[in-house]
Design an enzyme around this catalytic site. Structure first.
Site, short mmCIF file in Angstrom:
data_model
loop_
_atom_site.label_atom_id
_atom_site.label_comp_id
_atom_site.label_asym_id
_atom_site.label_seq_id
_atom_site.Cartn_x
_atom_site.Cartn_y
_atom_site.Cartn_z
N HIS A 171 0.84 -1.22 0.00
CA HIS A 171 0.00 0.00 0.00
C HIS A 171 0.87 1.26 0.00
O HIS A 171 0.51 2.28 0.61
CB HIS A 171 -1.00 -0.03 1.16
CG HIS A 171 -0.39 -0.08 2.55
ND1 HIS A 171 -1.00 -0.74 3.60
CD2 HIS A 171 0.75 0.46 3.07
CE1 HIS A 171 -0.25 -0.59 4.69
NE2 HIS A 171 0.80 0.14 4.39
N HIS A 221 -1.33 4.98 9.68
CA HIS A 221 0.04 5.48 9.88
C HIS A 221 0.01 6.87 10.53
O HIS A 221 0.82 7.73 10.19
CB HIS A 221 0.76 5.59 8.54
CG HIS A 221 0.83 4.32 7.73
ND1 HIS A 221 -0.24 3.81 7.04
CD2 HIS A 221 1.87 3.47 7.48
CE1 HIS A 221 0.12 2.70 6.40
NE2 HIS A 221 1.39 2.46 6.65
N HIS A 258 10.66 -3.65 3.55
CA HIS A 258 11.09 -2.26 3.55
C HIS A 258 11.51 -1.83 4.95
O HIS A 258 11.09 -2.42 5.94
CB HIS A 258 10.06 -1.28 2.96
CG HIS A 258 8.74 -1.11 3.68
ND1 HIS A 258 7.94 -2.15 4.07
CD2 HIS A 258 8.07 0.03 4.04
CE1 HIS A 258 6.82 -1.67 4.62
NE2 HIS A 258 6.88 -0.36 4.63
N GLU A 265 4.54 -5.22 8.47
CA GLU A 265 3.19 -5.01 7.93
C GLU A 265 2.64 -6.28 7.28
O GLU A 265 1.42 -6.46 7.17
CB GLU A 265 3.20 -3.89 6.88
CG GLU A 265 3.44 -2.51 7.47
CD GLU A 265 3.27 -1.39 6.45
OE1 GLU A 265 3.03 -0.25 6.86
OE2 GLU A 265 3.39 -1.65 5.22
FE LIG Z 1 2.44 0.94 5.49
#
Ligand SMILES: [Fe+3]
Ligand SMILES: [Fe+3]
Lengths: 120, 279, 279, 120
Positions: B12, B59, B193, B240
Site C-alpha cells: 500500500h 500510519h 522495507h 506489515e
Molecule cells: Fe504501510
C-alpha cells in the site's frame, strides 16, 4: 507464547519503534501529528518559532526542527518515521530526502542505489 | 448466507497514490505497478463483491499514540478521506456497511478478539492505495467496505499467528451473517522495507518472493515468523506483512492463484497476489 | 520477581465520590459505605503494594463511541483527573508506572489479548472511587497505578470468560516481570443496577450476595454467565461485574477472604470484597 | 462461542445499548460528550439555542433537550445514560430526576422506593 523480539540482539542500523521509543518520542510525534490539520501547517509556515512555542518541545527538538535534521529527530528524539514525514509539506522534504539523511548520503547518492528511481 | 469470494494481498505504498493523482500511470518506472492491477480489476468486476474487508494500518491519520488499538474495526456509514499531512486526496469518500460491521464486531468480540469499534474513522493510504488500485471509483466506489486496522507500527504488535486467527474468525463471522453478501478481503502493507536508521531502503527480494509462494501454498509456515525474524530479514517496516495473514486466514483450504506480481523499484517490495478458493 | 499480593472487588458508584468531596462520610445513610472501607485501607497499608492494577470502565470521560476499545491499558507517567461533565474532582493526579505498563502490554499482546495502549488517559469515577475509598491520597497517592479499561457500556462486550482469562494473563505477565513489585488488582463496578428504561433502579440483592459468594469460592461458575443472564437478573448495567472476574482471574487457587460487605441504599448494589491468596 | 444475548428475548423495561442504539444515538451522545469541556458547558448555559445550532442535531433532539425530556432522548434518540448525565451540571437534573422520569414517577415517588435515600 513465542517471544516476538530478542532485545539482546539489536538489528544493525535499525530502530524498533516500541514502548520505550514511543515514550521518548511522544512530544515530537504529537507535534508532527498536528500537521494533519491544514490550519496547523499554515501556522507553522507562517511562523515556525511561534508555532513551535505553542507545543511543549525541548530546545533540542526545536533545534533539530530548525535544522531539518530528521536523523536527530528520529534517532535522538524518538520520532516515528510516519509522523516525521507529515512535516514534509511544510519543509519540502519527502521520504527519500529523509532516507538519504538517515543513511548519511546525498539524495543523488541514495537515488543511485535504487532499481527504478522514476517510481518515486 | 454471506461468503468470502476472494482474497488479495497487496502493498500500500503511499507514493503510488501520489503518482496516480498526478496521472503518472504511463511513466516507465510506474507503468509496471499500475498495469499489474488491471487483471485484478477485471477479476473483481467479474466477482461482483458487495463488501471489501480491508485489513490495513493507520500510519497516524485517524489514530495516534495517545490511544493506539491493536485491532480496530470500522462501523461507520461513511469513511472520509483522511489528511495525512499533505492534504486530502481527490477520491470520493468510502461507503461503509455499518450493519455488517456491527455483526462482525459482535462475532469477533464474543469469539475473544478484543476489537476497538470505530464509528468515526477517516481512511488513509494503507486503506486507500489498495482500494484505488483495485476498483474503479468515479464517481463512487462499487463496493461497501469494512476497514480493519491493525497495529503494525508501535511494538508490541499482534503476532503473525494472532493475525491469521483473526482472519479465521472473520471467516466464521462472515458465514454467520444471514445476508447474501459477497465479500472480498484485503491484506495490505509490506513487503520488505525499512524506513529508519542507516539500513533505510533495505529490500529483500528473496524473502518477498518466498512470502508470496507461502501465502498461497503454506500460510501456516508464515504464522511461525516472529517479528524479530521478519525485521531482521526484510526490514523493520516489513512487519506489515502480518496483515496478509488475516486475509489468508479468511480463506479456507487450498486456494487457486488468480494473479501474482512483484516489483521493487524504490524502497519497498511491491507485491500483489489474488486468491480464490477452489470451487 | 513481581507478585500479586491481593485482589479487591468493589463498586464504583459516582455519588460516593460526590459525597466524599462534600464531607458526608458521617451522614447516617452514607456512613456504612465509608466505614466498610476502613479495614481494607488498613489491610492495604500492611500489604504495602507498589502498584495497583485497576480494572474499570470509562463512562465517557477519556473515551467516546468514535473509537471505543474492548480492552485498553494505560501506559502514562501520570493519569490526570478527568472531567465527566461536572468539573474536576479535588484529587491529586494519579501516578503511573509506564515501564511496568509497557511490560504488561507486551506480555498481554503477545499472549493474544488485543489491547489498546493509552499514553494519554484521564481517569474518572470508575477508577477514582475505588482508589479514593481504599487509599489515603493527600498530598499524593501511595501507589503507582496501571488502569485497565474494559468496554462494559456498548455491546458487544467481552464475555465474562474473556475477562477472567485477561486476569489470568495479567497474573502471568506480572510474574514475568523481573522487578520486585507488590501488586494489588482491583475489579470495579456493579453490582446490580439498571440506569435506563422503566426498570430504572432495579436491584437484586440475592444475585449480588450470590456473586459475592462465588467470586470468592467458585469464580468459574461466574464465567459461565452470559450478558443476557446478568442483565435479566441484575439489571442492564450490572454487566460491569464481569470486571471483577479479571481481578479474580489474577489470583491463583483458593483464596482467603479478608473483608466483605454489601449495602444497597439507592440504585446500585454496593459490594466490597478483599481477597488474598493462601500463603 | 456462547451467544451472549438472546435478541428474541427482550428484557422488560430495558434498553440494551448496542450497535443499533449507538448508531441511532451517535449525534446526541457526541453532543452530550461535549459537556466534558467547561467551555462547552458555559456556551450551552449562555445560549442553549446557539450552542445546539453548532451541532448537527435533529429538531426532535433539540425539542427533547429544550423540554428536559430525558426519556425522549434515551428511548427515542438512542441517548446513552452516561452521556445524557453529563447535561446535568447545566440542567440541574441529576440521575434520580432522570430515573424518576424514565419510570414515569415523580422524584418523590421514586425516592420513596429506595432503601436509604440519604445516600444520594
Ligand atoms: Fe504501510
Ligand atoms: Fe460504572
Amino acid at each position: 507464547m513465542t517471544a516476538q523480539r530478542d532485545k539482546s540482539r539489536t538489528i544493525p542500523g535499525t530502530t524498533v519503534f516500541d514502548g520505550a521509543e514511543s515514550r521518548k518520542g511522544y512530544r515530537i510525534n504529537k507535534f508532527a501529528m498536528s500537521f494533519t490539520k491544514p490550519e496547523n501547517r499554515a501556522a507553522f509556515t507562517a511562523n515556525e518559532e511561534t508555532y513551535m512555542e505553542s507545543w511543549s518541545l525541548s530546545e533540542k527538538e526545536r533545534q533539530f526542527l530548525r535544522d531539518r535534521d530528521y536523523r536527530g529527530l528520529i534517532d535522538e528524539c524518538g520520532g516515528n518515521i510516519y509522523m516525521i514525514m507529515k512535516l514534509g509539506t511544510c519543509t519540502g522534504h519527502g521520504l527519500y530526502h529523509v532516507g538519504a539523511q538517515l543513511r548519511g548520503q546525498t539524495f543523488e547518492e541514495f537515488m543511485a542505489t535504487r532499481n527504478a528511481s522514476g517510481a518515486r | 448466507m454471506a461468503k468470502i469470494v476472494g482474497g488479495i494481498g497487496t502493498s500500500h505504498v503511499p507514493s503510488i497514490g501520489k503518482a496516480y493523482d498526478m496521472g503518472q500511470q504511463e511513466e516507465p518506472d510506474w507503468k509496471p505497478v499500475f498495469d499489474t492491477y488491471k487483471p485484478v480489476q477485471k477479476w473483481l468486476a467479474d466477482l461482483k463483491p458487495d463488501v471489501a474487508i480491508v485489513v490495513y494500518n493507520d500510519h497516524g491519520s485517524s489514530m495516534f499514540f495517545d490511544k493506539y488499538p491493536t485491532f480496530a474495526i470500522g462501523a461507520a456509514d461513511t469513511y472520509p478521506i483522511g489528511d495525512e499531512g499533505w492534504g486530502r486526496r481527490p477520491l470520493p469518500d468510502v461507503p461503509g456497511n455499518p450493519e455488517f460491521s456491527w455483526h462482525l464486531a459482535e462475532e469477533l468480540v464474543y469469539n475473544e478478539f478484543d476489537m476497538t469499534v470505530c464509528q468515526e474513522l477517516s481512511v488513509e493510504h494503507g486503506f486507500l492505495v489498495p482500494m484505488n488500485l483495485c476498483f474503479p471509483h468515479e464517481p463512487s466506489w462499487p463496493v461497501k467496505t469494512v476497514p480493519i486496522a491493525v497495529n503494525v507500527i508501535q511494538h508490541p504488535l499482534p503476532t503473525a499467528m494472532r493475525c491469521y486467527k483473526l482472519g479465521q474468525a472473520i471467516r466464521q463471522a462472515v458465514e454467520a451473517c444471514e445476508d447474501d453478501l459477497r465479500v472480498v478481503t484485503f491484506g495490505t502493507g509490506g513487503m520488505s522495507h525499512q524506513l529508519n536508521g542507516t539500513r533505510f531502503g533495505h529490500l529483500n527480494t528473496k524473502f518477498d518472493n518466498d512470502f508470496l509462494d507461502k501465502i498461497e501454498s503454506d500460510p501456516l509456515a508464515l504464522t511461525k515468523l516472529t517479528h524479530q525474524e521478519i525485521m531482521e530479514e526484510a526490514g523493520a517496516e516489513a512487519v506489515e506483512l502480518i496483515m496478509w495473514l488475516t486475509m489468508r486466514g479468511a480463506l479456507d483450504g487450498p486456494v487457486r492463484r488468480v494473479h501474482r506480481n512483484y516489483y521493487a523499484p524504490m524502497t519497498t517490495g511491491m507485491g500483489l497476489i489474488a486468491l480464490e478458493e477452489n470451487a
